[in-house]
Design an enzyme around this catalytic site. Structure first.
Site, PDB file in Angstrom:
ATOM      1  N   GLY D 150     -94.910  10.766  22.777  1.00 29.96           N
ATOM      2  CA  GLY D 150     -94.504   9.515  23.397  1.00 29.96           C
ATOM      3  C   GLY D 150     -95.397   9.184  24.568  1.00 29.96           C
ATOM      4  N   CYS D 151     -95.407   7.907  24.949  1.00 28.98           N
ATOM      5  CA  CYS D 151     -96.273   7.474  26.045  1.00 28.98           C
ATOM      6  C   CYS D 151     -95.828   8.084  27.373  1.00 28.98           C
ATOM      7  CB  CYS D 151     -96.296   5.954  26.120  1.00 28.98           C
ATOM      8  SG  CYS D 151     -94.677   5.173  26.077  1.00 28.98           S
ATOM      9  N   TYR D 152     -94.526   7.980  27.676  1.00 30.76           N
ATOM     10  CA  TYR D 152     -94.027   8.583  28.922  1.00 30.76           C
ATOM     11  C   TYR D 152     -94.308  10.086  28.958  1.00 30.76           C
ATOM     12  CZ  TYR D 152     -91.284   4.445  30.479  1.00 30.76           C
ATOM     13  OH  TYR D 152     -90.867   3.219  30.934  1.00 30.76           O
ATOM     14  N   THR D 154     -96.594  11.869  27.600  1.00 34.48           N
ATOM     15  CA  THR D 154     -98.013  12.138  27.868  1.00 34.48           C
ATOM     16  C   THR D 154     -98.298  12.061  29.366  1.00 34.48           C
ATOM     17  OG1 THR D 154     -98.646  11.283  25.691  1.00 34.48           O
ATOM     18  CG2 THR D 154    -100.367  11.349  27.379  1.00 34.48           C
ATOM     19  N   SER D 155     -97.748  11.025  30.009  1.00 38.09           N
ATOM     20  CA  SER D 155     -98.016  10.837  31.444  1.00 38.09           C
ATOM     21  C   SER D 155     -97.281  11.852  32.317  1.00 38.09           C
ATOM     22  CB  SER D 155     -97.626   9.418  31.862  1.00 38.09           C
ATOM     23  OG  SER D 155     -96.222   9.316  32.051  1.00 38.09           O
TER      24      SER D 155
END
Lengths: 345, 345, 345, 345
Positions: D150-152, D154-155
């Protein structure tokens, strides 16, 4: 003094929200009923949390209107729905101020041509007064059915009608290049108003076919000595509120900025909401307010007159102007409850 | 194949940044020197952190250029400074592509009229080729001094020059209503570009006096059979990149959208960066790319031709077009290193 | 009733603008003097065109204050300048409400530590009341020198102070993750507030070192039974107005959302501007208004209490709160002139 | 060299668009099939006009996949739909890179708990490799089913996993305060992503319940010596692309910024897409690129470690990372086709 009793029909859109926001601070009115068929029974502020603690009225059904004594009814309904309301309820028990496009055009034929449907109460069109107070203030005072102007037409007509009326420009040369914020497209989520489709973006739309065209053209023609064909191009700005219209015309005799400016300044001398200014105004200078700022200039090199006008499409372009019309139609001072300053930045 | 040796003069502005971004991915060049007088000795990526790990070259002084063999020099300098560079360094040792306005106008007299200062090397103006590859590609191939067009002129000339050339419109009736993102105003913080002055805001500026006016007018006149006076109105959009120009003209003989569209489609048939499209294009469709999209329509009711064009002002309006010019001037395929797709959304 | 005579010292910044905007609609005041040393002699509305026709007062010099009888003076000055004003003019002739950071910290030592300079009138710090009306209303009523809180501290203290006071959380575990609009950085154009550097962008700044940290910490410690160290991280949002603070704490005994919500609801029961809400509030719900919305929740899985609070940094975070303080200090109802609804959308 | 044959399943969302944008410039692949059940027969570029002239493939049906030889299939499908595809088609005929959440969690039980539905092919979960190349590069090389993160997550994971792995922080103290652009909510228009609801606005959402929480927690626990509970709060930024995560942790032994920075710098030494930087990075520095920038600092006063990380949610947070995984799984250099610089400003 007795308060004017108000009904707001249609609560969920932006014009309903703005009417509530403005009227909640108006010293001369009391909101008696706000209706919404989809949210009947809910609080207004549940739908619009920005008015929590300010407008917490429970939403009623349109059917409850008959049991509620009101002096003025604002129709914050989609076009097509408004005319059905007027057909059913009339406009003799209370004054009706319609914010849709249903009563703005000259007759049922033009209506059908641009809106693609038959008008259900063509005779009411003749009774309706076009609610642009700076141009039709006297008629508005006695009107029972007021067709509140479209947002784009307000921004197009105000700068150019006085120049047309005084024969300073050729009405048939008029080009209106208008740019509007996204609230003009309504409160309902659509593909065109999806944030990533609009943010950091800009586009033209509705070329030659936007329904505000005949509205502009009709008023301009009224002020001209002959029917005028005007070109209108709307664009969608990546911002919430506001319209800026850049308008172009070929001049007749006058050949200096001063002549054009004087014409506008004289015409709007005692109008509290129209300001003729000396530098091109920006949208944010009027955000959240009922003001309209107008700028005019003349270019000798290309022999053109150019105006730049700004309004908040939800206020002077909709709900604020509707309240201004109500003030006039109810014998109040035109600016009552409407002098809230713009919110900038 | 030997790489073309590049110098970028002026690193701190947006055109310097974009040149570095684009050229860093160009397969046929090697960047030999990037200069900045204010940041000499710093890394390029310290000034522009988005290019960290990609362009980490140490910034040099303009004085170091003499010691560095280069084939092409891009001038990413303010107007006024560029012509001094050209006066001092000439354009015989290497080809010069100037991104300022110093060599775009027809002669020193017009330059003085619009830029308010004397040109320091008037004779070079005659040698300079106006670097709009779709119109002047053959001249560009042999040019030694290329005047890279302004961003607004690129967006105005591309849709209208073919129509003027084919006598489909009256060149003297042209009105260009242009809307640009804020990067067009440069990388330096100013009051007009302060975020709260620009966000959620929109305004016109530079009416009748913008320096891109004579640039547009000069090229349009070249394609017309007589000198044309054109009206140009720039506006500032609350977004970073992109120009949309809505242009209005009175038609001559042609009376259908098809005729206008065919004219543009034929003219740009083999041009990789110009796309003639069937719905009004949006700015974001070309963001970050060298593409220009053109739309044209004809309105019978008002007898007008309207075009809508979009470009990225920093790419097709500046650095991308400069690289396109370099490709042509160095015998490469026009599109080498420039086919990066737009970034949307 | 006699109007309260007002002076606004410092007209060009956003707090000066907001004070004028709010006070122009306040029924109990009359603005006697607005000063600006850089624009003396100009009209206020020339600097701030959004108030054209509303606040057209001619700007005077600070020197003219001595000739002008006033009851309350608002200092819309940078920190450092405010304390010099107070040193020179005192706070006995009129009440002084200072919107800078000069009198918010507990003593001159802490001031020097965070602001890097000596305080010029340390004894006034003791006299100053921290102007957060929901917490220090009684003291404000009798204050002669009011230190109007910072925008971030207002958004951080309001949700957490009641929880600390009631021993529901460990004050030393507090982490404030705050996000502010760009107007918080002031009206002056800077590189960090250049539109292309801010639009479509987001960043943290001032980690561990922001001057609002000791202000938050001081008030939290006052409500705690021991000195607390709090962590505060500010971020810059790509929007004009508003702060949202997400705050994290380790709970002590209470283990349900209800207990936390009840604590806040009880604490703010009769406070007109603080609303305890049931879903996380959005910044736009309070834009342009003096409201603060608070949300609290408890996560059993991670054993954390989280609050989300929103204010308009220029209103409840600055000028609106200053007027609220003036109301209290002058014996008016706290909410006089401040019930303007938020502007949304 | 033979090109890798690619299928993209699901063309209409943002991940489908980004895969096409990135793969169109990848030197080692050929796109054999792009599917969309709702737009079968249309051109890809009719749905996504930004790729006109670049990806004009005709959209096919998923049924056509069986007739099309491919080496790698990207699933740009909603969660729930992806697992049905995998159940039906398996992952032995070609490698499958799934961009949904269907194979990211440790087992079917946790999946049901957070996604509220039964997993249709639980045994595949064990085969799936979590596609975060900087952490699981070796496993990815041999994987047949890759769960793209997921994008979150990853961050959140990139800055904190190395600190957890090296026992520099207490994993149970982790708080992730994340802020995402609107594209993270998908391409479909919704009330929450209606422009006026998002522009100039900011809010928290999904407190304690966002489905990316168990994904973060699972990887953090893998790197920790014990199961960790982590708190994750997502917020919606008024911008298109990008995530910035501010993460807070209580340190164990290390007490200087240098120790934390060294840990990250060493861990990511040869990773082309992770940059450890010395000032808090801004979202726009990585927009449109596959880069992740990490910043870490230690605050002695409050005894906390804070990291700030930025990615483009559609690139390193989705399609770019998927291509990076493909590169690894197909024996290419990890960065092939992915070194496009960020687009700033």
């Amino acid at each position: 003094m007795q308060k004017i009793k108000i009904g707001i029909i249609g609560a969920t859109g932006y014009t309903g929200l703005e009417l509530a926001r403005i009227l909640s601070g108006h010293p001369g009115v009391s909101i008696e009923i706000i209706t919404s068929e989809s949210y009947t029974g809910k609080k207004f502020s549940e739908i619009h949390p920005s008015l929590r603690g300010i407008v917490d009225d429970t939403l009623q059904s349109i059917k409850d209107l008959n049991k509620t004594p009101v002096d003025v009814v604002f129709l914050a309904l989609p076009h097509g729905v408004s005319m059905n309301f007027v057909k059913e309820h009339g406009y003799d028990k209370y004054k009706v101020i319609d914010l849709s496009g249903d009563f703005r055009l000259p007759d049922a034929k033009v209506y059908k041509q641009w809106y693609g449907k038959d008008h259900v109460i063509p005779e009411a069109i003749q009774d309706a007064v076009f609610g642009l107070p700076e141009l039709f203030g006297e008629e508005i005072k006695n009107a029972h059915l007021i067709a509140n102007p479209g947002c784009y037409p307000t921004s197009c007509i105000l700068p150019m009608a006085p120049l047309v009326k005084n024969n300073l420009i050729d009405a048939n040369s008029l080009v209106f290049d208008s740019k509007s914020g996204v609230t003009g497209a309504g409160a309902k989520a659509k593909e065109t108003t999806h944030f990533p489709n609009t943010n950091d973006n800009f586009k033209a739309y509705g070329l030659f076919s936007h329904r505000h065209t005949p509205e502009i053209q009709n008023v301009i023609s009224t002020f001209s000595n002959a029917a005028a064909n005007v070109l209108f191009t709307p664009h969608l700005l990546p911002l919430d509120r506001g319209i800026l219209t850049t308008a172009y015309a070929v001049p007749t005799t006058a050949k200096s900025r001063e002549e054009y400016k004087d014409c506008l300044a004289t015409f709007y001398k005692n109008k509290p909401f129209v300001q003729v200014v000396d530098t091109p105004p920006a949208i944010k200078e009027v955000r959240g307010s009922n003001f309209c700022k107008l700028f005019v200039d003349f270019d000798e090199r290309t022999n053109r007159v150019v105006t730049v006008s700004v309004i908040d499409n939800l206020v002077k372009g909709a709900a604020g102007q509707a309240v201004q019309n109500m003030n006039l139609a109810c014998g109040l001072d035109e600016s009552t409850g409407l002098m809230t300053p713009p919110l900038a930045p």
